[in-house]
Design a protein around this motif. Structure first.
Motif, short mmCIF file in Angstrom:
data_model
loop_
_atom_site.label_atom_id
_atom_site.label_comp_id
_atom_site.label_asym_id
_atom_site.label_seq_id
_atom_site.Cartn_x
_atom_site.Cartn_y
_atom_site.Cartn_z
N ALA A 71 81.17 47.33 25.56
CA ALA A 71 81.54 46.89 24.13
C ALA A 71 80.54 45.59 23.85
O ALA A 71 80.20 45.44 22.81
CB ALA A 71 82.89 46.68 23.91
N THR A 72 80.11 44.90 24.79
CA THR A 72 79.20 43.86 24.70
C THR A 72 77.84 44.18 24.91
O THR A 72 77.04 43.21 24.64
CB THR A 72 79.55 42.71 25.75
N LEU A 73 77.52 45.28 25.40
CA LEU A 73 75.93 45.73 25.45
C LEU A 73 75.60 46.06 24.23
O LEU A 73 76.17 46.62 23.27
CB LEU A 73 75.99 46.95 26.31
N THR A 74 74.24 45.84 23.95
CA THR A 74 73.34 45.79 22.91
C THR A 74 73.07 47.44 22.75
O THR A 74 73.00 48.00 23.87
CB THR A 74 72.18 45.15 22.46
N ARG A 81 73.99 51.08 29.36
CA ARG A 81 74.85 52.15 28.73
C ARG A 81 75.10 53.22 29.93
O ARG A 81 76.10 53.76 30.00
CB ARG A 81 74.59 52.32 27.29
N ALA A 82 73.91 53.86 30.13
CA ALA A 82 73.69 54.71 31.04
C ALA A 82 74.57 54.47 32.29
O ALA A 82 75.05 55.38 32.77
CB ALA A 82 72.24 54.95 31.18
N LEU A 83 74.38 53.58 32.93
CA LEU A 83 74.92 52.96 34.23
C LEU A 83 76.50 53.14 33.88
O LEU A 83 77.33 53.54 35.03
CB LEU A 83 74.59 51.64 34.73
N VAL A 84 76.98 52.50 32.86
CA VAL A 84 78.38 52.70 32.59
C VAL A 84 78.95 53.85 32.55
O VAL A 84 79.74 54.23 33.00
CB VAL A 84 78.61 51.52 31.43
N ALA A 85 78.23 54.65 31.82
CA ALA A 85 78.65 56.25 31.65
C ALA A 85 78.55 56.73 32.86
O ALA A 85 79.74 57.72 33.11
CB ALA A 85 77.61 56.97 30.50
N ALA A 86 77.64 56.52 33.66
CA ALA A 86 77.64 57.38 35.15
C ALA A 86 78.77 56.75 35.93
O ALA A 86 79.44 57.59 36.64
CB ALA A 86 76.33 57.01 35.88
N VAL A 87 79.12 55.70 35.76
CA VAL A 87 80.27 55.09 36.78
C VAL A 87 81.63 55.79 36.11
O VAL A 87 82.49 55.99 36.96
CB VAL A 87 80.39 53.56 36.82
N LEU A 88 81.81 55.75 34.69
CA LEU A 88 82.93 56.37 34.22
C LEU A 88 83.02 57.55 34.79
O LEU A 88 84.11 58.05 35.01
CB LEU A 88 83.08 55.95 32.82
N ALA A 89 81.92 58.54 34.66
CA ALA A 89 81.69 59.75 34.89
C ALA A 89 82.30 59.82 36.41
O ALA A 89 83.09 60.81 36.90
CB ALA A 89 80.47 60.43 34.72
#
Length: 103
Positions: A71-74, A81-89
């Motif tokens: 939520a803090t990322l621009t 954002r891609a890194l967060v999505a990959a870790v969540l996956a």
């Protein structure tokens, strides 16, 4: 004198009605934000209070923290954002319960 209430909004001009509606909506949003903030603090206190008892609980904590971080990322930070999505996956895949039909 009558017992029937008078709806004052009908006697105001359109601009005054819009201003009143806006004030009411803003007050409602502010109250909802405060309630959400309190619930978030309660959740975080529970997450901090005790260590996870298993990997599923730890994964839930990780998901929560990653969503806060995301939520803090621009919007321009596509790599983050891609890194967060990959870790969540990865967390979803690793914590998924095996289906009854798989060997």
């Amino acid at each position: 004198m009558t017992d029937k209430p008078i709806e004052l909004d009908r006697h105001r001009g359109m601009q005054a009605q819009k201003a009143t509606d806006l004030r009411r909506l803003l007050a409602e949003v502010e109250a909802n934000e405060e309630a959400l903030r309190v619930r978030q603090e309660e959740l975080e206190a529970q997450l901090i209070a005790a260590p996870s008892v298993d990997w599923d609980e730890a994964a839930e904590k990780v998901r929560y923290v990653l969503r806060l971080y995301a939520a803090t990322l621009t919007t321009e930070d596509t790599r983050g954002r891609a890194l967060v999505a990959a870790v969540l996956a990865d967390m979803e895949r690793l914590t998924a319960k095996p289906s009854a039909t798989s060997p």
